[in-house]
Design an enzyme around this catalytic site. Sequence first.
Site, PDB file in Angstrom:
ATOM      1  N   ASN A 203       0.847  -1.193   0.000  1.00 15.16           N
ATOM      2  CA  ASN A 203       0.000   0.000   0.000  1.00 15.16           C
ATOM      3  C   ASN A 203       0.882   1.243   0.000  1.00 15.16           C
ATOM      4  O   ASN A 203       2.106   1.145   0.094  1.00 15.16           O
ATOM      5  CB  ASN A 203      -0.983  -0.019   1.168  1.00 15.16           C
ATOM      6  N   LYS A 283       9.437 -16.871  -9.854  1.00 11.94           N
ATOM      7  CA  LYS A 283       8.545 -15.899 -10.500  1.00 11.94           C
ATOM      8  C   LYS A 283       7.425 -16.667 -11.229  1.00 11.94           C
ATOM      9  O   LYS A 283       7.707 -17.524 -12.067  1.00 11.94           O
ATOM     10  CB  LYS A 283       9.360 -15.067 -11.487  1.00 11.94           C
TER      11      LYS A 283
END
Length: 391
Positions: A203, A283
């Site tokens: 955030n 990944k």
Amino acid sequence: MNIIVGITGGIAAYKVPELVRLLVKAGHEVRCAATEHAMEFVTRVTLETVSGHPLYSDLFANNEHSTQHISLKDWGDLLIVAPATANIIGKVANGIADDALSTLLLAFSQKPVIMAPAMNSLMWAHPAVQRNIETLRGWGIRMVGPEKGELACGTDGIGRMSEPEAIVAEVEGGERKAASGERWLVTAGPTYERIDSVRFIGNYSSGKMGFALAQALAETGADVELVTGPTHLNISHPHIHVVRVESAREMYAAATKAFPQCKGAILSAAVADYRPAECADHKLKKQGDEGMTLQLVQNPDILATLGGMKQEGQTLVGFALETDHELENAQGKLQRKHLDYIVMNSLRDKGAGFGVDTNKVTILGTDGSRTESPLMSKKEVARLIVNTITS
Ligand code: CTP
């Protein structure tokens, strides 16, 4: 306590003999140090009479005196500069030692210092003075005043030295706080919840509010454990210990470990309520043309957990960032999580919340108290919060 009163060249120097008298009356041993300009406003005889000791004003009065700043530094438990002119404030902020008092002030770097600034209001408002004041505050120097009122130049504004009684009150307040050696926990910044080896959910929290709170607490003499999520901010203060974490679970572990040793905690971190159920150690690859569903699981609520752990005498403060029904929601959190105070900011207020340097808050207490701030810098908001919850 052994107190050194340093006097610089401002009209308010005429109030210093009264300050010395009050300190002596309160049971302190006092010695005075003065700049050359101070001696234009108050006499050696007066200062030596009220303190009962020779005045220290000349770095090179004789050979013995050339190291007197070191012996005086060893003798003193506290140094008060009153009045503190823009000049002495600027010198200390820049490490300049060119006379007896400024040399003593640099030698005093590991000991408590209180300053009572006094100057013309335009001088006080100058960005250089304000920057220097922030620098000194950042190093733990406590400021008393200046007050608003009539100034020697005939104008009215901020710049009057605080009254001797207010300076004595700061000395005594500081003594109580320092004696208690309180430890406080502060959480700050965002948390990052890993999706795979290169991606996360995060955030926009910058950590500024939490860092300002740690600083404001340290300025009262408290020791601070600052547990912060990822942020570029740095802080360097002898009373602040920084613990850097990444995820909500790491923050939870650090906070629950520190809390039992603390007088209180202020949780200002923007903790992710959810994290990916699984974190891939490589990944993740795109798969076909379909979208992707990420399953999330709930993170532990650090604030609610500390609310459950709280012992008598501990103070717990939470934050609430709300968009609607602000007061109602904040009151609900105050009770549900067993807090003593909740600091509410509304995302509807311009200049409040994430990333910016300012904030506007309402502090609600379980005692029914309600303190509202105007839009202020996060540093000022932090001082207001610390004053509210520790007084
Ligand atoms: N907090 C925490 N741990 C969490 C989530 C929040 O310690 N896992 C703390 C924050 O640091 C803040 C307070 O809880 O002090 C309020 O967070 P907020 O997200 O507004 O409250 P929630 O209880 O998550 O309520 P809601 O999401 O319903 O607004």
